[in-house]
Design a protein around this motif. Structure first.
Motif, PDB file in Angstrom:
ATOM      1  N   ILE A 278       0.840  -1.208   0.000  1.00 33.80           N
ATOM      2  CA  ILE A 278       0.000   0.000   0.000  1.00 33.80           C
ATOM      3  C   ILE A 278       0.869   1.250   0.000  1.00 33.80           C
ATOM      4  CG2 ILE A 278      -1.576   1.399   1.430  1.00 33.80           C
ATOM      5  CD1 ILE A 278      -2.789  -1.232   2.458  1.00 33.80           C
TER       6      ILE A 278
ATOM      7  N   GLY B 208       2.560   2.374  -3.096  1.00 33.67           N
ATOM      8  CA  GLY B 208       1.736   2.771  -4.245  1.00 33.67           C
ATOM      9  C   GLY B 208       1.152   1.643  -5.081  1.00 33.67           C
ATOM     10  N   TYR B 209       1.299   0.402  -4.626  1.00 32.89           N
ATOM     11  CA  TYR B 209       0.711  -0.703  -5.387  1.00 32.89           C
ATOM     12  C   TYR B 209      -0.808  -0.711  -5.207  1.00 32.89           C
ATOM     13  CZ  TYR B 209       5.453  -2.291  -6.160  1.00 32.89           C
ATOM     14  OH  TYR B 209       6.761  -2.364  -6.558  1.00 32.89           O
ATOM     15  N   GLU B 210      -1.500  -1.374  -6.157  1.00 35.81           N
ATOM     16  CA  GLU B 210      -2.961  -1.344  -6.122  1.00 35.81           C
ATOM     17  C   GLU B 210      -3.561  -2.747  -6.239  1.00 35.81           C
ATOM     18  OE1 GLU B 210      -4.765   1.940  -8.113  1.00 35.81           O
ATOM     19  OE2 GLU B 210      -2.880   3.039  -8.139  1.00 35.81           O
ATOM     20  N   ILE B 211      -4.900  -2.802  -6.253  1.00 36.90           N
ATOM     21  CA  ILE B 211      -5.581  -4.104  -6.268  1.00 36.90           C
ATOM     22  C   ILE B 211      -5.060  -5.036  -7.381  1.00 36.90           C
ATOM     23  CG2 ILE B 211      -7.823  -5.245  -6.629  1.00 36.90           C
ATOM     24  CD1 ILE B 211      -9.085  -2.941  -5.015  1.00 36.90           C
TER      25      ILE B 211
ATOM     26  N   HIS C  91      -2.183  -5.393  -8.526  1.00 38.55           N
ATOM     27  CA  HIS C  91      -0.910  -5.991  -8.106  1.00 38.55           C
ATOM     28  C   HIS C  91      -1.149  -7.133  -7.125  1.00 38.55           C
ATOM     29  CE1 HIS C  91       0.376  -1.878  -9.356  1.00 38.55           C
ATOM     30  NE2 HIS C  91       1.324  -2.583  -9.938  1.00 38.55           N
TER      31      HIS C  91
ATOM     32  N   LYS D  68       3.273  -1.649 -13.867  1.00 43.55           N
ATOM     33  CA  LYS D  68       2.256  -0.595 -13.831  1.00 43.55           C
ATOM     34  C   LYS D  68       1.311  -0.730 -15.023  1.00 43.55           C
ATOM     35  CE  LYS D  68       3.631   3.801 -11.806  1.00 43.55           C
ATOM     36  NZ  LYS D  68       4.288   5.075 -12.041  1.00 43.55           N
TER      37      LYS D  68
ATOM     38  N   ALA E 154      -0.969  -3.640 -14.610  1.00 42.29           N
ATOM     39  CA  ALA E 154      -1.964  -3.314 -13.588  1.00 42.29           C
ATOM     40  C   ALA E 154      -3.059  -2.423 -14.167  1.00 42.29           C
ATOM     41  CB  ALA E 154      -1.293  -2.630 -12.395  1.00 42.29           C
ATOM     42  N   GLU E 155      -2.679  -1.489 -15.019  1.00 39.71           N
ATOM     43  CA  GLU E 155      -3.655  -0.592 -15.647  1.00 39.71           C
ATOM     44  C   GLU E 155      -4.601  -1.387 -16.552  1.00 39.71           C
ATOM     45  OE1 GLU E 155      -4.273   2.597 -15.056  1.00 39.71           O
ATOM     46  OE2 GLU E 155      -5.764   2.779 -16.663  1.00 39.71           O
TER      47      GLU E 155
ATOM     48  N   LYS F 246      -7.007  -3.261 -14.275  1.00 42.00           N
ATOM     49  CA  LYS F 246      -7.980  -2.316 -13.710  1.00 42.00           C
ATOM     50  C   LYS F 246      -9.075  -2.018 -14.720  1.00 42.00           C
ATOM     51  CE  LYS F 246      -7.768   2.195 -13.629  1.00 42.00           C
ATOM     52  NZ  LYS F 246      -7.102   3.523 -13.541  1.00 42.00           N
TER      53      LYS F 246
END
Ligand code: ACO
Ligand code: LMR
Length: 260
Positions: free
Chosen positions: A32, A35-38, A40, A53, A56-57, A60
């Protein structure tokens, strides 16, 4: 004396024995705070891989596009029916999830498997379609009940447009689009559908075939929860189908003969 106990299960993805869970070794809080997100977390838990990244995009966007498709589709309809019968959240969502299968939403894994098979074996589209017809039946990832060449699926266009704008190789997606060119001419609803598009893209960014249905299941769960809460908030009544929606084709009422 030491006692040896054979482990009951073996896990390779996560560990909660410290003060917080580690996903494939990485502490959740550190993910978290860096800066990582769901997406990841999905990458770590489904493929034991810290995705980029850009990947991940893509994930998303796949999730945003497939989170819901209205109340009429098999999954949402089942959840709504359950909600109106007074069934609780987890069971009503489970009822919707049970509908995800080879015709609705659950064609992602097989679409990925077969597009990959075709690409790996350098099959031509006609050869692939003949192979599918002979050995498996309908091509997973192709076809839609209401979307067609005349009524295109914007979700598919959006995802394809985005992925093609990136500087990455997309052999499965390219093949899937070639398949669509042939099938959609045969019948205009035989387009590349959401399942097929996400499957091809996810194979192209390296996700294992067996994980692919997970992307639809996870995303659509967002919508299913929404439908349950929506019905609950409206205090909806029990649903019972109206007779006029049924074609009663059973034999007419008749006399029961004497028991012999
Ligand atoms: N590949 C080859 N032929 C197909 C396919 C396909 N994927 N889908 C339909 N057809 C053919 C059928 O054989 C049939 O041919 P016929 O008229 O010569 O008998 C004709 O198209 C109509 O088929 P139906 O099953 O009546 O079409 P329907 O509108 O009910 O099908 C469906 C929609 C279920 C999505 C179907 O296209 C299919 O099974 N596709 C593969 C599974 C899939 O990808 N499902 C995910 C859909 S997207 C989502 O749920 C988010
Ligand atoms: C969906 O996303 O639920 C669908 O594409 C299926 C449908 O019939 O709309």
């Amino acid at each position: 004396d030491e006692v040896m106990v054979a482990p009951l299960i073996r896990t390779t993805i996560s560990d909660d024995r410290g003060d917080e869970p580690c996903y494939d070794g990485y502490p959740a809080s550190e993910l978290i705070n860096k800066g990582y997100e769901i997406p990841h977390v999905i990458g770590l838990l489904w493929d034991k891989r810290l995705i980029s990244k850009q990947e991940a995009e893509i994930i998303k966007r796949i999730m945003m596009l497939s989170a819901d498709h209205g109340p009429c589709v098999s999954g949402a309809y089942a959840t709504i029916l359950a909600a109106c019968a007074g069934i609780g959240l987890s069971q009503a969502v489970a009822a919707g999830l049970i509908m995800i299968g080879p015709r609705f939403g659950g064609a992602v894994t097989d679409a990925g498997r077969f597009f990959k098979y075709a690409v790996d074996n350098k099959m031509a589209v006609d050869e692939f379609l003949a192979y599918m017809k002979k050995n498996h039946g309908p091509v997973p990832g192709i076809g839609h009940r209401v979307k067609s060449l005349r009524n295109p699926d914007k979700r598919v266009k959006e995802l394809v447009g985005y992925v093609k704008s990136l500087n990455i190789k997309t052999p499965c997606l390219d093949f899937a689009l070639e398949v669509e060119k042939v099938t959609a001419v045969k019948k205009d609803n035989l387009i590349l559908n959401v399942d097929g598009t996400m499957a091809a893209v996810l194979v192209d960014i390296g996700f294992p075939v067996d994980s692919l249905n997970g992307f639809f299941i996870l995303s659509r769960t967002i919508g299913l929860i929404g439908h349950w809460v929506d019905q609950k908030r409206q205090e909806s009544r029990l649903i019972r189908l109206f007779d006029y929606l049924v074609n009663y084709a059973a034999p007419k009422r008749r006399e029961v003969p004497p028991l012999k």
